[in-house]
Design a protein around this motif. Structure first.
Motif, PDB file in Angstrom:
ATOM      1  N   HIS A 187       0.685  -1.206   0.043  1.00 18.05           N
ATOM      2  CA  HIS A 187      -0.077  -0.115  -0.078  1.00 18.05           C
ATOM      3  C   HIS A 187       0.708   1.327   0.030  1.00 18.05           C
ATOM      4  O   HIS A 187       0.251   2.477  -0.619  1.00 18.05           O
ATOM      5  CB  HIS A 187      -1.053  -0.097   1.223  1.00 18.05           C
ATOM      6  N   ASP A 199       1.212   3.984  -2.956  1.00 21.45           N
ATOM      7  CA  ASP A 199       0.384   3.533  -4.427  1.00 21.45           C
ATOM      8  C   ASP A 199      -1.071   4.329  -4.017  1.00 21.45           C
ATOM      9  O   ASP A 199      -1.837   3.877  -3.090  1.00 21.45           O
ATOM     10  CB  ASP A 199       0.288   2.224  -4.376  1.00 21.45           C
ATOM     11  N   ASP A 200      -1.250   5.580  -4.794  1.00 23.33           N
ATOM     12  CA  ASP A 200      -2.467   6.075  -4.688  1.00 23.33           C
ATOM     13  C   ASP A 200      -3.876   4.998  -4.837  1.00 23.33           C
ATOM     14  O   ASP A 200      -4.615   5.312  -4.402  1.00 23.33           O
ATOM     15  CB  ASP A 200      -2.609   7.313  -5.398  1.00 23.33           C
ATOM     16  N   ASP A 201      -3.600   4.390  -5.895  1.00 26.52           N
ATOM     17  CA  ASP A 201      -4.662   3.331  -6.094  1.00 26.52           C
ATOM     18  C   ASP A 201      -4.871   2.363  -5.070  1.00 26.52           C
ATOM     19  O   ASP A 201      -5.946   1.835  -4.813  1.00 26.52           O
ATOM     20  CB  ASP A 201      -4.108   2.499  -7.238  1.00 26.52           C
ATOM     21  N   GLU A 202      -4.016   2.217  -4.014  1.00 27.24           N
ATOM     22  CA  GLU A 202      -4.068   1.201  -3.101  1.00 27.24           C
ATOM     23  C   GLU A 202      -4.213   2.013  -1.737  1.00 27.24           C
ATOM     24  O   GLU A 202      -3.914   1.313  -0.734  1.00 27.24           O
ATOM     25  CB  GLU A 202      -2.858   0.156  -3.233  1.00 27.24           C
ATOM     26  N   ARG A 203      -4.338   3.243  -1.432  1.00 29.94           N
ATOM     27  CA  ARG A 203      -3.931   4.100  -0.547  1.00 29.94           C
ATOM     28  C   ARG A 203      -5.217   3.543   0.640  1.00 29.94           C
ATOM     29  O   ARG A 203      -6.427   3.898   0.306  1.00 29.94           O
ATOM     30  CB  ARG A 203      -4.260   5.533  -0.816  1.00 29.94           C
TER      31      ARG A 203
END
Length: 226
Positions: free
Chosen positions: A51, A54-58
């Motif tokens: 995480h 990674d803004d997609d997995e924030r």
């Protein structure tokens, strides 16, 4: 939601011995990692390898906040009999107040409602890299390179002593992260909030499901586990 809160008072008692769920006792060792900075008071628990950055997995912070400050982090290591590993981290705790917890509640992120869960299920965070962590919500980008197996988190993991992973690392702008092995490995793990008799937050505890359940096949990654 019928998942039972952890017996935290006993788990974090130095020298305690508890059954891990498989019929044999587990000797417990409490370790202090240091103080974690929470400049916004918004705590995040997640798999740092998957995480961080990674803004997609924030991951979202917990809805219950604490006053900004620095808070001690501890792990409890269980010595248990197992074909592959004998010493594993059973739980991690962030201490907010020096007071006993009178009652417990699940730590939730926005959009989670325990009423939506089936009996025995719980909300938790998924682990795919064998480690979890605590950090402030503002520190998401403070550890560049983690997702590429670079940076201070990986350096600490690669250069640490033998045994379960547990350390406090410092990133950019003074942000810190507490990283710890996630029990038997990958899975989905709940975090609980302990409150004092006056309702104030005493601690957050992530339960890696070692002390109440026999070692088993890791749960698939996800946000809800049995």
């Amino acid at each position: 939601m019928n998942a039972t809160p952890p017996d935290c008072a006993r788990w974090f008692t130095p020298g305690a011995t508890l059954p891990p769920g498989g019929g044999r006792d587990a000797a417990l060792t409490v370790t202090d990692l240091g103080e974690l900075g929470l400049p916004t008071g918004r705590l995040v628990a997640c798999d740092p390898i998957v995480h961080l950055g990674d803004d997609d997995e924030r991951p979202a912070p917990f809805t219950v906040t604490v006053p900004p400050g620095r808070y001690p982090v501890q792990t409890v290591v269980a010595d248990v009999e197992h074909p592959f590993r004998n010493r594993v981290i059973a739980a991690a705790r962030l201490l907010v107040r020096d007071a006993p917890a009178a009652h417990w509640e699940p730590a939730l992120v926005p959009g989670q409602d325990p009423a939506d869960l089936a009996d025995g299920d719980f909300f938790g965070y998924g682990v795919d890299a064998g480690v979890g962590c605590f950090l402030d919500a503002s520190a998401h980008h403070a550890f560049p390179g983690t997702e590429d197996e670079e940076g201070v988190v990986w350096e600490a993991m690669d250069g640490g002593p033998p045994g379960p992973t547990a350390f406090l690392a410092e990133g950019v702008e003074g942000h810190t992260v507490a990283v710890f092995g996630s029990g038997w490995g990958d899975g989905c793990y709940p975090t609980w909030i302990g409150r004092a008799a006056d309702g104030g937050v005493v601690c957050f505890v992530t339960d890696f499901r070692v002390l109440r359940f026999a070692p088993a096949r890791p749960l698939p990654s996800g946000t809800v586990g049995p």
